[in-house]
Scaffold this active site. Structure first.
Site, PDB file in Angstrom:
ATOM      1  N   GLY A  36       4.899  -6.928  -7.592  1.00  0.00           N
ATOM      2  CA  GLY A  36       3.921  -7.794  -8.241  1.00  0.00           C
ATOM      3  C   GLY A  36       2.893  -7.032  -9.036  1.00  0.00           C
ATOM      4  O   GLY A  36       3.083  -5.856  -9.360  1.00  0.00           O
ATOM      5  N   GLY A  50       0.820  -1.207   0.000  1.00  0.00           N
ATOM      6  CA  GLY A  50       0.000   0.000   0.000  1.00  0.00           C
ATOM      7  C   GLY A  50       0.851   1.253   0.000  1.00  0.00           C
ATOM      8  O   GLY A  50       1.985   1.274  -0.482  1.00  0.00           O
ATOM      9  N   GLU A  71      -1.440 -22.329  -0.352  1.00  0.00           N
ATOM     10  CA  GLU A  71      -2.153 -21.527   0.641  1.00  0.00           C
ATOM     11  C   GLU A  71      -3.546 -21.093   0.195  1.00  0.00           C
ATOM     12  O   GLU A  71      -4.423 -20.830   1.013  1.00  0.00           O
ATOM     13  CB  GLU A  71      -1.335 -20.285   1.013  1.00  0.00           C
ATOM     14  CG  GLU A  71      -1.093 -19.328  -0.137  1.00  0.00           C
ATOM     15  CD  GLU A  71      -0.293 -18.107   0.289  1.00  0.00           C
ATOM     16  OE1 GLU A  71      -0.561 -17.570   1.383  1.00  0.00           O
ATOM     17  OE2 GLU A  71       0.590 -17.690  -0.474  1.00  0.00           O
ATOM     18  N   MET A 108      10.474 -18.784   5.668  1.00  0.00           N
ATOM     19  CA  MET A 108      11.855 -19.232   5.455  1.00  0.00           C
ATOM     20  C   MET A 108      12.192 -19.165   3.969  1.00  0.00           C
ATOM     21  O   MET A 108      13.300 -18.773   3.588  1.00  0.00           O
ATOM     22  CB  MET A 108      12.022 -20.665   5.965  1.00  0.00           C
ATOM     23  CG  MET A 108      11.862 -20.801   7.468  1.00  0.00           C
ATOM     24  SD  MET A 108      11.941 -22.522   7.992  1.00  0.00           S
ATOM     25  CE  MET A 108      13.617 -22.915   7.529  1.00  0.00           C
ATOM     26  N   ARG A 116      -1.240 -18.131  -3.369  1.00  0.00           N
ATOM     27  CA  ARG A 116      -2.509 -17.502  -3.004  1.00  0.00           C
ATOM     28  C   ARG A 116      -3.536 -17.629  -4.113  1.00  0.00           C
ATOM     29  O   ARG A 116      -4.697 -17.946  -3.892  1.00  0.00           O
ATOM     30  CB  ARG A 116      -2.254 -16.021  -2.684  1.00  0.00           C
ATOM     31  CG  ARG A 116      -3.477 -15.242  -2.229  1.00  0.00           C
ATOM     32  CD  ARG A 116      -3.106 -13.791  -1.973  1.00  0.00           C
ATOM     33  NE  ARG A 116      -2.138 -13.687  -0.894  1.00  0.00           N
ATOM     34  CZ  ARG A 116      -2.475 -13.559   0.386  1.00  0.00           C
ATOM     35  NH1 ARG A 116      -3.742 -13.551   0.730  1.00  0.00           N
ATOM     36  NH2 ARG A 116      -1.556 -13.444   1.310  1.00  0.00           N
ATOM     37  N   ASP A 161       4.982 -16.430  -6.460  1.00  0.00           N
ATOM     38  CA  ASP A 161       3.983 -17.412  -6.878  1.00  0.00           C
ATOM     39  C   ASP A 161       4.027 -17.718  -8.371  1.00  0.00           C
ATOM     40  O   ASP A 161       3.347 -18.621  -8.840  1.00  0.00           O
ATOM     41  CB  ASP A 161       2.572 -16.924  -6.532  1.00  0.00           C
ATOM     42  CG  ASP A 161       2.337 -16.835  -5.035  1.00  0.00           C
ATOM     43  OD1 ASP A 161       3.130 -17.426  -4.285  1.00  0.00           O
ATOM     44  OD2 ASP A 161       1.366 -16.175  -4.625  1.00  0.00           O
TER      45      ASP A 161
END
Length: 532
Positions: free
Chosen positions: A231, A207, A361, A419, A307, A262
Site C-alpha cells: 500500500g 514495518g 471500519e 474472511m 479505514r 480499501d
C-alpha cells in the site's frame, strides 16, 4: 504532441494544469523543495523526489518516471527478446511508442488545458537488461489482500516466459526479510497454482524498514530488479529505497505494485483485490439480511474494511440492494436527536420490521468516547489502531432501544474482515493482477525505475512514487455515486443542507483559485517572454 522539452525542475508558472489534484500535487512538491513529507504510514526517513516533467504546448505536462540513464549514463541497450517470442511476435505493433502517454483525466471542459499525463506502460523495443543478467526479487508488505499470490505468480511467470529470466527470489516476511529472514527461490513450477490460494506464499509484515540494511542486502545479493507489492506506506518505503540506490549509483530497477483492499490509492482507477472484496462482502450482507428479516425488529450490522475511505462499503451497498443504511468515514453521522441514526432506525423498523446497516471500519470514530479510543496508538506501519466501530455501534443501538424506547429488537453483528482479506482473488482481479505484473516487468526491463504501475482511465501507466503516496482516494459525498447510494437505501445524508452547500462552495472556490492563479501566472509569463 507538439514540441516538448525535458525538465527535472518543478513546472514553470506559465503552464495550466488540468485538475485541481494535479495542481495541488505539484505545488505541494514545489513547496517542500522536492522532499516528500511522510505521515502516519511513513516507513523511515523522508524520500527526496525531484519531479521529472516534460512540458509541451497547450498546457501538456508529462509527469515522467525516473530512468536508469538519469544517473548512470551510456548504458548499453539490447533488442527486446519479445520480438522473437512466437506468442508475441504476431501481435501488430506490440511495442509501445516512446512518446505514448496516458491522460490523467479524459473528461474536460471546452476551454480546458490538456492537463497531466503519465508514461504509458508496456514493452519497449530496446531493453536495458539482458535475460541472463537479471536477478529479480519480489517482496509483499502490509496486510493481506486477495490477489497477492496472483501478482507473485504472474511476476515470476512473466519474467520467465517473456524475458527468459531464471534468477528470481522471494523475500520472506516483508521489508525486514531483506536482512533478517531467508529468501525463497521462485520458479514457474513452484508458483504454478498459488493463485488459487489466498494470502502470500512469501509472507508479509508491517514495518521493519531499514533503508541501509535493505539496500546493502540488494547490493550484496547482486539483485538488479526489485518488485515491491504493498500500500501507500510500502510505496513510500520503496521510494526511499530507490533514492538510496540512486545515490549509490546502482543499476537496480525499483518497481512498486500498489496494493490496498480499501481502494484508496491515489491516481489509479482501482486497486487489485477490491472487486473480490466487494463480491465477498455480499455474502456477509446477505447473511445479515436473512437474520434481520427472520426476527422481530431484526437489525443486521455488518462492518466492512475502510479505514480511511468507504469505497468497499459504498460499492457493496449498491451491489446488494438489501442495505438500509451505509455509514462511512467521509459522511459524518450522529446518533440521537432529530434526523439522527436512532430516529431513522426506528422509522425503518416500523415500516419494514427489519433493517441492515453497513458500517466502514473508519466511520464514527469521533463519536466514540475519549476513554474508549485508541486513536493515538499505531501499528508497525503507522496505521491508527481504531476501536471496533461495529461493536460500539451495535451496543449503542441495543442500549437505546431497550433502555430508552423500551422496544424489543434482535441485533446480529457480523465482521467478515479477515474472511474477505484471506480469500483468493476472483476472475476479474486475476486478469487485473496479470496486467499489473506484466506492466511492471516491461517497465523494469526498459530501464524505468522509481515508479508504480496502475491503470489510469483504463490504460496502464507508470506513475512516480510521490503521486500515489501524497494523498488518498476518498468517497466524495457531493458526487453522483454517493447520491445513487442515498437513493438506493433511502437513508438520510445525516448532513444538513448548509454543510453540503459549504462543501460544494469550498470545492468550487478552490478549483477557481487554482485555475485563476495558473492563468495569471501564464499572463505574466507571456509579458516576460515579450519583454525578452
Amino acid at each position: 504532441m507538439g514540441s516538448i522539452s525535458n525538465s527535472s525542475a518543478p513546472p514553470t508558472s506559465n503552464h495550466i494544469f488540468d485538475l485541481r489534484s494535479s495542481l495541488s500535487s505539484v505545488k505541494a512538491t514545489v513547496k517542500s523543495n522536492g522532499v516528500l513529507r511522510r505521515s502516519g504510514r511513513g516507513m523511515a526517513p523522508e524520500a527526496k523526489c525531484e519531479p521529472k516533467l516534460v512540458q509541451g504546448e497547450a498546457g501538456y505536462v508529462l509527469e515522467d518516471v525516473p530512468h536508469l540513464v538519469d544517473y548512470i549514463p551510456n548504458l548499453p541497450t539490447h533488442p527486446n527478446p519479445l520480438q522473437d517470442n512466437p506468442a508475441y511476435s504476431v501481435v501488430k505493433q506490440y511495442f509501445v511508442n516512446m512518446d505514448d502517454t496516458v491522460a490523467q483525466k479524459i473528461v474536460v471542459h471546452k476551454g480546458s488545458p490538456r492537463g497531466t499525463h503519465f508514461r504509458r506502460a508496456g514493452p519497449r523495443q530496446r531493453v536495458y537488461f539482458e535475460s541472463d543478467e537479471v536477478h529479480a526479487c519480489i517482496v509483499t508488505c502490509g496486510g493481506l489482500c486477495p490477489g497477492l499470490n496472483t501478482v507473485i505468480r504472474e511476476l515470476v511467470c512473466g519474467l520467465s516466459d517473456m524475458y527468459g529470466v531464471t534468477k528470481i527470489l522471494g523475500i520472506e516476511s516483508g521489508y525486514k526479510g531483506f536482512y533478517a529472514r531467508n529468501t525463497i527461490e521462485l520458479t514457474p513450477k513452484s508458483v504454478n497454482d498459488i493463485h488459487k490460494r489466498g494470502g502470500t506464499i512469501i509472507g508479509t509484515s508491517r514495518g521493519g524498514h531499514d533503508t541501509s540494511k535493505i539496500v546493502d542486502s540488494i547490493q550484496d545479493r547482486g539483485i538488479n530488479q526489485v518488485y515491491i507489492i504493498g500500500g501507500d506506506g510500502t510505496q513510500k518505503g520503496a521510494s526511499v529505497i530507490f533514492e538510496e540506490i540512486k545515490r549509490r549509483g546502482l543499476k537496480v530497477a525499483v518497481v512498486g505494485i500498489p496494493k490496498t483492499i480499501d481502494n484508496d490509492i491515489a491516481v489509479i482507477d482501482k486497486s487489485f483485490g477490491f472487486d473480490t472484496a466487494v463480491e465477498e462482502a455480499q455474502r456477509a450482507i446477505n447473511a445479515a439480511h436473512v437474520e434481520a428479516e427472520s426476527a422481530e425488529n431484526g437489525i443486521g450490522v455488518v462492518k466492512l474494511m475502510g479505514r480511511y475511505s468507504g469505497f468497499i462499503a459504498m460499492h457493496a451497498t449498491l451491489a446488494s440492494r438489501d442495505v438500509d443504511c451505509c455509514l462511512i468515514l467521509e459522511s459524518p453521522f450522529y446518533l440521537e436527536g432529530k434526523g439522527g441514526l436512532f430516529e431513522f432506525i426506528e422509522k425503518r423498523l416500523k415500516e419494514n420490521g427489519h433493517m441492515v446497516i453497513v458500517v466502514a471500519e473508519g466511520a464514527g470514530q469521533e463519536l466514540i468516547a475519549e476513554s474508549m479510543r485508541s486513536m493515538h496508538h499505531e501499528d508497525a506501519s503507522g496505521n491508527k489502531l481504531l476501536l471496533d466501530v461495529g461493536l460500539w455501534l451495535s451496543q449503542n443501538i441495543k442500549d437505546h432501544f431497550s433502555n430508552k424506547k423500551k422496544m424489543t429488537i434482535t441485533l446480529k453483528y457480523i465482521d467478515p474482515t479477515y474472511m474477505i482479506r484471506a480469500i483468493p482473488s476472483n476472475a476479474s482481479d486475476n486478469v487485473y493482477c496479470t496486467l499489473l505484473a506484466h506492466g511492471a516487468i516491461h517497465g523494469a526491463m526498459a530501464g524505468y525505475t522509481g515508479f508504480t504501475v496502475g491503470p489510469v482511465n483504463g490504460r496502464h501507466a507508470y506513475i512516480p512514487f510521490y503521486r500515489v503516496t501524497e494523498t488518498r482516494n476518498k468517497v466524495v459525498i457531493t458526487d453522483r455515486m454517493w447520491a445513487r447510494l442515498l437513493s438506493s437505501t433511502n437513508q438520510p445524508s445525516f448532513l444538513c443542507n448548509k454543510v453540503i452547500e459549504e462543501a460544494k462552495k469550498e470545492e468550487e472556490e478552490t478549483s477557481t483559485q487554482l485555475l485563476e492563479g495558473e492563468a495569471g501566472s501564464t499572463e505574466n509569463g507571456m509579458v516576460n517572454d515579450a519583454a525578452r
